[in-house]
Design an enzyme around this catalytic site. Sequence first.
Site, PDB file in Angstrom:
ATOM      1  N   TYR A 155       6.136  -1.079  17.569  1.00 25.65           N
ATOM      2  CA  TYR A 155       5.247  -1.062  16.394  1.00 25.65           C
ATOM      3  C   TYR A 155       3.797  -1.278  16.840  1.00 25.65           C
ATOM      4  O   TYR A 155       2.890  -0.537  16.429  1.00 25.65           O
ATOM      5  CB  TYR A 155       5.679  -2.139  15.392  1.00 25.65           C
ATOM      6  CG  TYR A 155       4.796  -2.207  14.170  1.00 25.65           C
ATOM      7  CD1 TYR A 155       4.717  -1.135  13.274  1.00 25.65           C
ATOM      8  CD2 TYR A 155       4.015  -3.335  13.897  1.00 25.65           C
ATOM      9  CE1 TYR A 155       3.904  -1.187  12.150  1.00 25.65           C
ATOM     10  CE2 TYR A 155       3.194  -3.390  12.781  1.00 25.65           C
ATOM     11  CZ  TYR A 155       3.141  -2.322  11.913  1.00 25.65           C
ATOM     12  OH  TYR A 155       2.325  -2.373  10.803  1.00 25.65           O
ATOM     13  N   LYS A 159       0.495   1.250  16.488  1.00 26.32           N
ATOM     14  CA  LYS A 159      -0.743   0.926  15.782  1.00 26.32           C
ATOM     15  C   LYS A 159      -1.946   0.917  16.711  1.00 26.32           C
ATOM     16  O   LYS A 159      -3.065   1.184  16.276  1.00 26.32           O
ATOM     17  CB  LYS A 159      -0.585  -0.410  15.035  1.00 26.32           C
ATOM     18  CG  LYS A 159       0.401  -0.334  13.863  1.00 26.32           C
ATOM     19  CD  LYS A 159      -0.056   0.650  12.778  1.00 26.32           C
ATOM     20  CE  LYS A 159       0.827   0.614  11.534  1.00 26.32           C
ATOM     21  NZ  LYS A 159       0.344   1.472  10.444  1.00 26.32           N
ATOM     22  N   VAL A 188       1.301  -8.807   4.669  1.00 20.70           N
ATOM     23  CA  VAL A 188       1.136  -8.475   3.259  1.00 20.70           C
ATOM     24  C   VAL A 188       2.530  -8.409   2.649  1.00 20.70           C
ATOM     25  O   VAL A 188       3.429  -7.785   3.219  1.00 20.70           O
ATOM     26  CB  VAL A 188       0.447  -7.098   3.088  1.00 20.70           C
ATOM     27  CG1 VAL A 188       0.146  -6.838   1.626  1.00 20.70           C
ATOM     28  CG2 VAL A 188      -0.822  -7.005   3.935  1.00 20.70           C
TER      29      VAL A 188
HETATM   30  O1  NJP Z   1       5.014  -1.176   3.363  1.00 20.71           O
HETATM   31  P1  NJP Z   1       6.083  -0.624   2.308  1.00 20.71           P
HETATM   32  P2  NJP Z   1       3.446  -1.482   3.234  1.00 20.71           P
HETATM   33  N1  NJP Z   1       6.911   9.676   5.053  1.00 20.71           N
HETATM   34  O2  NJP Z   1       7.345  -0.529   3.064  1.00 20.71           O
HETATM   35  C1  NJP Z   1       6.142   5.182   2.840  1.00 20.71           C
HETATM   36  C2  NJP Z   1       0.872  -1.259   7.279  1.00 20.71           C
HETATM   37  N2  NJP Z   1       0.931  -2.711   7.446  1.00 20.71           N
HETATM   38  O3  NJP Z   1       2.906  -1.035   1.966  1.00 20.71           O
HETATM   39  O4  NJP Z   1       8.742   7.401   1.791  1.00 20.71           O
HETATM   40  C3  NJP Z   1       6.175   9.363   3.990  1.00 20.71           C
HETATM   41  O5  NJP Z   1       6.040  -1.429   1.051  1.00 20.71           O
HETATM   42  C4  NJP Z   1       7.094   4.514   1.880  1.00 20.71           C
HETATM   43  O6  NJP Z   1       7.536   5.448   0.896  1.00 20.71           O
HETATM   44  P3  NJP Z   1       8.961   6.223   0.917  1.00 20.71           P
HETATM   45  C5  NJP Z   1       2.164  -0.559   7.583  1.00 20.71           C
HETATM   46  O7  NJP Z   1       2.372  -0.384   8.947  1.00 20.71           O
HETATM   47  C6  NJP Z   1       1.661  -3.486   6.607  1.00 20.71           C
HETATM   48  O8  NJP Z   1       3.245  -2.880   3.634  1.00 20.71           O
HETATM   49  O9  NJP Z   1       9.124   6.585  -0.525  1.00 20.71           O
HETATM   50  N3  NJP Z   1       6.061   8.119   3.521  1.00 20.71           N
HETATM   51  C7  NJP Z   1       6.183   3.517   1.200  1.00 20.71           C
HETATM   52  O10 NJP Z   1       5.480   4.131   0.137  1.00 20.71           O
HETATM   53  C8  NJP Z   1       1.955   0.756   6.841  1.00 20.71           C
HETATM   54  O11 NJP Z   1       1.250   1.668   7.632  1.00 20.71           O
HETATM   55  C9  NJP Z   1       1.727  -4.867   6.821  1.00 20.71           C
HETATM   56  O12 NJP Z   1       9.963   5.243   1.433  1.00 20.71           O
HETATM   57  C10 NJP Z   1       6.734   7.156   4.168  1.00 20.71           C
HETATM   58  C11 NJP Z   1       5.202   3.148   2.293  1.00 20.71           C
HETATM   59  O13 NJP Z   1       5.267   4.160   3.303  1.00 20.71           O
HETATM   60  C12 NJP Z   1       1.093   0.349   5.649  1.00 20.71           C
HETATM   61  O14 NJP Z   1       0.584  -0.945   5.944  1.00 20.71           O
HETATM   62  C13 NJP Z   1       1.056  -5.424   7.883  1.00 20.71           C
HETATM   63  C14 NJP Z   1       7.528   7.414   5.293  1.00 20.71           C
HETATM   64  C15 NJP Z   1       5.547   1.823   2.929  1.00 20.71           C
HETATM   65  O15 NJP Z   1       5.529   0.831   1.972  1.00 20.71           O
HETATM   66  C16 NJP Z   1       1.825   0.286   4.327  1.00 20.71           C
HETATM   67  O16 NJP Z   1       2.928  -0.580   4.436  1.00 20.71           O
HETATM   68  C17 NJP Z   1       0.332  -4.605   8.722  1.00 20.71           C
HETATM   69  C18 NJP Z   1       7.590   8.734   5.733  1.00 20.71           C
HETATM   70  N4  NJP Z   1       8.316   9.078   6.795  1.00 20.71           N
HETATM   71  C19 NJP Z   1       0.266  -3.252   8.500  1.00 20.71           C
HETATM   72  N5  NJP Z   1       8.079   6.243   5.708  1.00 20.71           N
HETATM   73  C20 NJP Z   1       2.518  -5.781   5.953  1.00 20.71           C
HETATM   74  N6  NJP Z   1       3.020  -5.339   4.815  1.00 20.71           N
HETATM   75  O17 NJP Z   1       2.678  -6.975   6.306  1.00 20.71           O
HETATM   76  C21 NJP Z   1       7.633   5.297   4.875  1.00 20.71           C
HETATM   77  O18 NJP Z   1      -0.302  -5.167   9.744  1.00 20.71           O
HETATM   78  N7  NJP Z   1       6.819   5.824   3.946  1.00 20.71           N
END
Ligand code: NJP
Length: 249
Positions: A155, A159, A188
């Site tokens: 991961y 990043k 988050v």
């Molecule tokens: O995570 P989550 P976050 N194609 O799991 C989508 C970064 N971040 O909002 O496809 C298209 O609630 C998935 O949608 P679905 C993290 O690395 C977070 O926290 O319908 N979409 C959902 O909408 C990421 O880059 C934290 O399953 C795809 C979304 O992505 C960003 O923040 C800390 C997909 C994920 O929602 C958003 O994460 C940090 C695909 N192949 C960085 N796979 C943290 N939360 O602590 C997944 O440092 N999605």
Amino acid sequence: EQKTVLITGASAGIGEAIAREFVEAAGGNIRLVLAARRADRLAELSRQLKQSGAQVHTAQLDVSDRATIDAFFAALPSDYRDIDVLVNNAGKALGVEHAGNIRDKDVEEMFATNVLGLIKMTQTVIRGMKERNSGDIVQVGSIAGIESYPGGSIYCATKSAVRSFTQAIRKELISTKIRVMEIDPGAVETEFSLVRFGGDATKAKKVYEGYEPLKAKDIADVVVFNCSRRANVVVAESVVFPSAQAGSY
Ligand code: NJP
């Protein structure tokens, strides 16, 4: 002026919060393209945002399947094609194993989603932005891309790849009016941990034991603030984490 904002991973968490925040900041005078794999979630979010006056196009998109990205852009309705703001937010961590134990499949999925998908989305959108000489690109990176930690080797590597790519394109676009920004969240509270632990809610909850994580809106606020600076101002990198995490950064 009405902007068109494309957000990947808009079906949950930070992406969904960014969509809501853009609509609120624009008083509904905005066009959104919301992309993710879960079409039902996007449909519900779209319904809500339309009630606030936004124009919304939803599209099922798996960014890890790069071959489908061209078709996704080709299928955009004509009035959603000139993307003013691209938010590359789709991403994930899978597992907390030491490097030798991480499954090939998970390595591939993390790189395909966090890196290769993001690169292809950026390359495609940059072409139109260059023609119009305007636009904002927002990469959702991570503090994991700045400081690696045990159990996060892959991961973190994805990043930091995002960060390197983003720094380079910022320099490539220096003579244009395209702004390239990155936001690096700390912890988050979203579905991120649930995904990381393969749906195990007990393990996912334990991640935040002893401190209060950020809300998705905390990140969305910063993204929308950064994009609303006057054209001459580029907030290149925003590192945003809960205060209790500060010592680990
Ligand atoms: O995570 P989550 P976050 N194609 O799991 C989508 C970064 N971040 O909002 O496809 C298209 O609630 C998935 O949608 P679905 C993290 O690395 C977070 O926290 O319908 N979409 C959902 O909408 C990421 O880059 C934290 O399953 C795809 C979304 O992505 C960003 O923040 C800390 C997909 C994920 O929602 C958003 O994460 C940090 C695909 N192949 C960085 N796979 C943290 N939360 O602590 C997944 O440092 N999605």
